[in-house]
Write a protein that holds these residues in place. Structure first.
Motif: not given
Length: 1188
Positions: A300-307, A335-351
């Motif tokens: 599942v993908i999540y999005w945030i903006k740093e600062d 600015g910097n935007y992060q997408c976070i990919a997450k499942n039951a075994l872990g998570a990874i992010h890209h800026t």
């Protein structure tokens, strides 16, 4: 309120008079009538319409490059292409639109669009200057074909990730990409399978259902309305067990997609690659950021903006959260935007580092400047961008550095300052703001004019204003030099010198608080050194709109009806409209909402109808509103958190927490209990407590396994029950009550059946419930006889005397002890059949359908049971033959209690009856009394069983009927009444006719031709007439038969036959003529002589038809034509009857029973000549019918 806004922040002090010089001069270019007043002014050109900077054309259509401009005098147009002059006269395919600079390039007849690619610029020029368009880059759209390629089938293991590339051909503009199958059905997409921004199809992990041979990428080129298709891609998903076989068998001709194993794994990104990336976007565009990950289970993908936070109203998530979009992006979105990919075994992010650049955009766009000779003024061109744009100026399309010098202007960066201008200073200036991402080009002219004042506001314009509100009176003007403005009130008034007025720079006069005395005419005067102009306007003050009856706050129950009233008073010279809003929006489109005059009615109110309802009253001048809140109330929510405390043998305390009262106070709580031991699932009411109380002390019964629940109640009803409390089992005890409904009734003459309503398990108070049954005779001295029985509801005492009273009691007991002493009730032993029949039975006949029966009651002792009443059996007496044929049907009437008489209704008149009487008790009937006979008198008969009309002719009808099914006596006669009905369904005079009782057929003669009659038919006995039966009939010929004859008459054989018949008739006429001349007589001829009818006419020579005839039966001439219709057609049915009706029956008579008595009944045979003669001259058609 006028169009013009205030140009100055404060009011102008008007101590001496209201007069002000206005500070800036503008020429209205596009304002309708105002522009017409200035159409004689000289103006430099202005570009009004042009093609877009990046102009992509359809190569299948003609090229149209727009360039429209206006000016005075009208401008001329020229073009450059790729920076050099474009001579359109040399190209026969190019034409310029008349009165315009728009180019039309005709490539549909010949030529190619690619020939005319380039950068075009339009120049509009007149004697005051030249305006130029943007650089218009013209390019034809392209939709190239897909490159041919061989795509190997893809085989991969269940759970692996997959990317199907699309790689569409480069088109202009870029195509829209989508994936479909061979059936042109879009492939389903979800969190696991989705299409990326580049058009590729991404699988986070594959499943067996992804196996298919028709993954097809399509590219749609909207500009040319074409779709290109990539070669289908075959994908096969196999399990682990199939993998080895697939590799061994198909490795030579199948690509095995080497991806990660099918085991569960944490996410990794398919796109973008790595941990970080950069993205650049232009201000005002849509920023699209994409992250697509693979993994098992699907990430599942999540999005945030740093600062920072994502802008709420401009942020959207697309493609199952995989794409983040921000619309109308600005520099603040960098600015910097992060997408976070997450499942039951872990998570990874890209800026993703986002930089927002900006093509130039206006801060201050230069505006046209109109000056009078000697005046000063600036042209300002201010733009921004990232990087900051460079500002350059042109004059009449020429860079200002190489343009002719003007000593009256000074360039200061983004501003040109004009001082002491002269007419030669008139020109069009172009401002160009450019950076690496684009450019802005604006035209603004300087027009030096010397013009006397002109008033542009319409003369005698009427302003309507609401009292006590501001009024703005327009005085749009033009003049060079800039005129001064004065306002006057009234025809001879002085200049307005009071401080209650405000004058704006555009000439508008404001009256801050207009009163009724402000009504009147106002004059605006504009002056400069070249002259003066004035204009008169009128001000009317109107009464304000007021809501005199406002809607009121309402509380209603769901499902009911509510009404809001809004009564409005307004100035009657204005048109009023009233609308209703709900929560500042339109009313729901629902038939439950109705508006009736001053009321809004909401029927069948639901929870969603709650809110604020606003009545808005509008006129052309003002708006007022009033609102009210509607609260929809409902039953409470159920209580919760039930708890039992203070648990004793016969009591316990129950507490609970109330639920929401739903805008209506709780009035009480209802407590129910369940006995899980004896009546599981059945709930009984325990008690009620007031609504402010949340605890209750409950009394308990022994040996019950209690559960409790609580319901809340308000004025609208009860809530649903709460969840049950915990269970509580009480100790056993002796019964505290005895069975109810104890009875003693015998089922046989020698027994007593004692019954009772057993105690339920809740009332037993303990295990081992039994009953002690006791009885003795009421009138004897015997002791009580008792027996203990199990938990049943009946006990039978045998060997009792017949119908004797007994005293009975039933007591409950269980393993703990006995219940209190029971009450004593009385019962009776069993009944037997009565022994004696009623005596002295006699009958009095009241009328033909009613008789009264009397009898003597039987002695009570002989009844041997509870007297139920007396029962009468009665039946019709029949002869011996009828009795043998069918069973005699007896009727029964029962009279309750000890009555000694009764009425027998519904008897048949004129009938012999027999009856007997029997006494009835609880066991049954006693013996019957001797049969008594009686006879009912005659009554009126029922209606005849049937009535039908047969043998209709032109003037007679025959009626046939069946006698009444219930004559109710001896029939004496029939009564027939009839009357004609005209075409408007009105009834004519009624004819009354008596018919003997032995008749069942009757013929009515001498009726009107083609007339509808209504018949009423009665039967009579000596008691009177019965009900009638009705029927309608028409004296007319059968049109269907005539139409069939006319059809025959059109056949060739028929015409020939008719000619032969006509010849025979002619011969017969000649023979008759000869015989008549010889003095011969024959019977028919004698009758014709005796009834010389003036209406009988000889055959007409012109059409071969016969003349009219008269009816020999009533000797009345037919005044409206013959029996043959005027259109010379004859109905077949009439003709078929002609031999009988007219050959023999013209002079015939009818008996009363309708039988025919012929005139020639004594003759068995007729001569041919005689048979054809009658009082009616035969027509050819009738003659033909004789042969048929």
């Amino acid at each position: 309120m006028p169009e013009k806004k205030r140009w100055s922040a404060g009011r102008v002090p008007l101590i001496l008079c209201l007069c002000q010089a206005i500070g800036a001069l503008e020429v209205p270019l596009d304002h309708g009538e105002k522009a017409k007043l200035l159409e004689d002014l000289v103006q430099p050109p202005t570009i009004t319409q042009q093609s877009p900077k990046d102009y992509i054309i359809d190569p299948r259509e003609n090229i149209v490059i727009q360039c429209e401009a206006k000016g005075k005098p009208p401008p001329s147009f020229s073009w450059t292409r790729n920076g050099t002059h474009f001579d359109i006269d040399k190209d026969p395919l190019i034409t310029m639109k008349p009165g315009s600079g728009t180019l039309i390039i005709n490539i549909m007849s010949e030529g190619k669009a690619e020939t005319y690619e380039g950068v075009y610029q339009c120049t509009a020029r007149n004697e005051r200057g030249a305006a130029v368009s943007n650089n218009i880059v013209v390019r034809p759209s392209r939709s190239p074909l897909w490159t041919k390629e061989k795509l190997e089938p893809i085989t991969l293991q269940n759970g692996q990730s997959l990317v199907l590339p699309c790689r569409p051909p480069v088109g202009l503009p870029p195509p829209i990409i989508f994936w479909m199958d061979n059936s042109f059905q879009r492939l389903p997409q979800n969190e696991r399978v989705s299409q990326g921004l580049n058009g590729d199809l991404y699988f986070s992990n594959v499943l067996p259902e992804d196996t298919r041979e028709d993954y097809i990428c399509y590219a749609r080129f909207n500009h040319t309305q074409t779709i290109q298709q990539k070669q289908p891609i075959s994908v096969r998903v196999i399990s682990v067990d199939e993998l080895n076989d697939t590799i061994a068998a198909n490795l030579s001709d199948t690509e095995f997609y080497g991806a990660k194993s099918n085991r569960e794994r944490p996410p990794t990104f398919l796109t973008p690659e790595g941990n970080a990336s950069n993205k650049e976007e232009l201000r005002g565009n849509v920023l699209s950021l994409e992250c697509i990950a693979e993994g098992l289970p699907t990430p599942v993908i999540y999005w945030i903006k740093e600062d920072g936070t994502l802008p709420i109203n401009r942020t959207f998530y697309r493609n199952f959260q995989k794409t983040l979009q921000i619309i109308l992006v600005s520099e603040a979105d960098s600015g910097n935007y992060q997408c976070i990919a997450k499942n039951a075994l872990g998570a990874i992010h890209h800026t993703i580092s986002v930089t927002v650049k900006a093509a130039p955009y206006w801060i201050i766009e230069p505006e046209n400047l109109v000056l009078s000779p000697g005046e000063n003024g600036p042209l300002i061109c201010r733009a921004n961008g990232n990087p900051k744009p460079r500002i350059s100026w042109l004059t009449n399309g020429v860079p200002i550095e190489i343009a002719p010098d003007d000593p009256n202007r000074k360039i200061d960066g983004d501003t040109i300052i004009f001082s002491n201008v002269q007419e030669r200073s008139s020109a069009v200036y172009q401002c160009n703001a450019s950076n690496e991402y684009g450019y802005l080009l604006a035209n603004a002219f300087v027009n030096v004019l010397a013009e006397p004042p002109r008033i542009l506001t319409s003369a005698n314009k009427v302003y309507q204003v609401i009292a006590n509100r501001p009024a703005w009176l327009d005085c749009a003007f033009f003049g060079s030099p800039l005129p001064t403005i004065e306002w006057f009130k009234g025809a001879k008034g002085s200049a307005l010198c009071e401080d209650i007025y405000v004058l704006y720079q555009n000439g508008t006069l404001e009256i801050p608080v207009a009163q009724k005395d402000s009504t009147g005419a106002y004059t605006c005067v504009a002056r400069n050194k070249l002259g003066m102009a004035k204009n008169e306007v009128h001000l009317e003050i109107k009464d304000p709109t007021r809501i005199i009856k406002q809607p009121e706050y309402a509380v209603v129950q769901r499902g009911s009806t509510v009404s809001f009233e809004c009564k409005v008073k307004h100035d009657h010279s204005l048109i009023l409209t009233v609308i209703w809003l709900k929560d500042n929006g339109e009313l729901p489109n629902d038939g439950r909402f109705t508006i009736d005059k001053d009321h809004l009615v909401v029927a069948d109110v639901s929870d969603d109808d709650g809110g604020t309802y606003m009545c808005v009253a509008n006129t052309t001048l003002d708006t007022v509103s009033a609102s009210a809140v509607l609260s929809v109330v409902d039953v409470p929510n159920p209580p919760f958190d039930l708890e039992l405390t203070d648990q004793l043998d016969k009591s316990v305390q129950l507490s609970w927490t109330p639920g929401d009262d739903n805008n209506n106070p709780i009035t009480k709580f209802i407590i129910e209990y369940e006995d899980a031991m004896h009546e599981a699932g059945l709930w009984h009411q325990q008690t009620e407590v007031p609504g402010m109380q949340t605890t209750a002390q409950l009394k308990l019964s022994p040996y019950v396994n209690y559960s409790f629940r609580v319901m809340a109640e308000n004025s609208l009803g009860r809530s649903v029950p709460s969840e049950p409390s915990e269970q509580y089992l009480t100790k056993a005890a002796e019964p505290d009550k005895n069975p109810m409904t104890v009875e003693g009734l015998g089922s046989e003459p020698d027994n007593l059946v004692i019954t009772w309503k057993p105690l339920n398990g809740f009332e037993s108070n303990g295990p081992g419930l039994q009953y002690k049954v006791s009885w003795r005779q009421k009138d004897g001295d015997d002791e009580w006889t008792s027996v203990v029985v199990a938990n049943v509801s009946k006990y039978i005492v045998s060997g009792t005397p017949t119908f004797v009273p007994y005293l009975i009691k039933v007591q409950a007991l269980n393993e703990v002890g006995f219940a209190p002493e029971p009450a004593v009730v009385m019962g009776h032993s069993g009944e037997d059949l009565p022994m004696v029949a009623p005596g002295n039975v006699h009958v009095r006949v009241v009328n033909s359908t009613l008789a009264e029966v009397h009898w003597d009651p039987v002695p009570l002792k002989s009844i041997r049971g509870h007297l139920q009443g007396y029962r009468i059996y009665y039946w019709k007496a029949q002869g011996a033959s009828k009795r043998n044929r069918r069973h005699i049907e007896k009727k029964i009437l029962t009279f309750q209690g000890s009555k000694a008489h009764g009425m027998l209704p519904g008897l048949e008149p004129f009938s012999n009856y027999k009856l007997n009487v029997r006494v009835v008790n609880g066991k049954g009937e006693g013996p019957a009394s001797p049969d008594s006979s009686f006879h009912t008198p005659e009554g009126v008969p029922s209606a005849p069983s049937s009535l039908k009309i047969v043998n209709p002719t032109l003037d007679s009808l025959t009626l046939e009927w069946d006698p009444p099914s219930h004559p109710n006596g001896i029939l004496t006669e029939y009564t027939l009444k009839y009357q004609p009905i005209n075409s408007t369904h009105e009834l004519g005079p009624l004819v009354d006719l008596k018919i003997p009782a032995n008749k069942t057929r009757w013929t009515l003669k001498n009726l009107n031709f083609s007339t509808r009659y209504k018949f009423y038919f009665f039967a009579q006995t000596s008691a009177g007439s019965g009900s009638h039966i009705t029927e309608e009939a028409v004296t007319s010929v059968d049109e269907a038969m005539a139409s069939r004859q006319v059809d025959i008459a059109t056949q060739g054989w028929f015409i020939g036959l008719m000619c032969a018949v006509a010849l025979l008739i002619l011969i017969l006429l000649i023979v008759c003529f000869i015989r008549r001349n010889k003095g011969g007589k024959y019977p028919v001829k004698e009758k014709e002589d005796a009834h010389a009818d003036p209406e009988i006419q000889p055959m007409k020579e012109d059409d071969g038809t016969f003349g009219e005839y008269s009816d020999a039966e009533d000797h009345k001439p037919l005044k409206k034509g013959s029996r043959t219709p005027s259109d010379r057609t004859v109905k077949k049915e009439d003709s078929d009857d002609s031999l009988v009706d007219y050959g023999e029956g013209v002079n015939g008579q009818f008996n009363e029973d309708g039988s025919f008595i012929g005139q020639y009944s004594g003759k068995k045979e007729k001569e041919p000549a005689e048979g054809n003669e009658s009082s009616e001259a035969p027509s050819p058609v009738n003659a033909m019918n004789s042969f048929v």
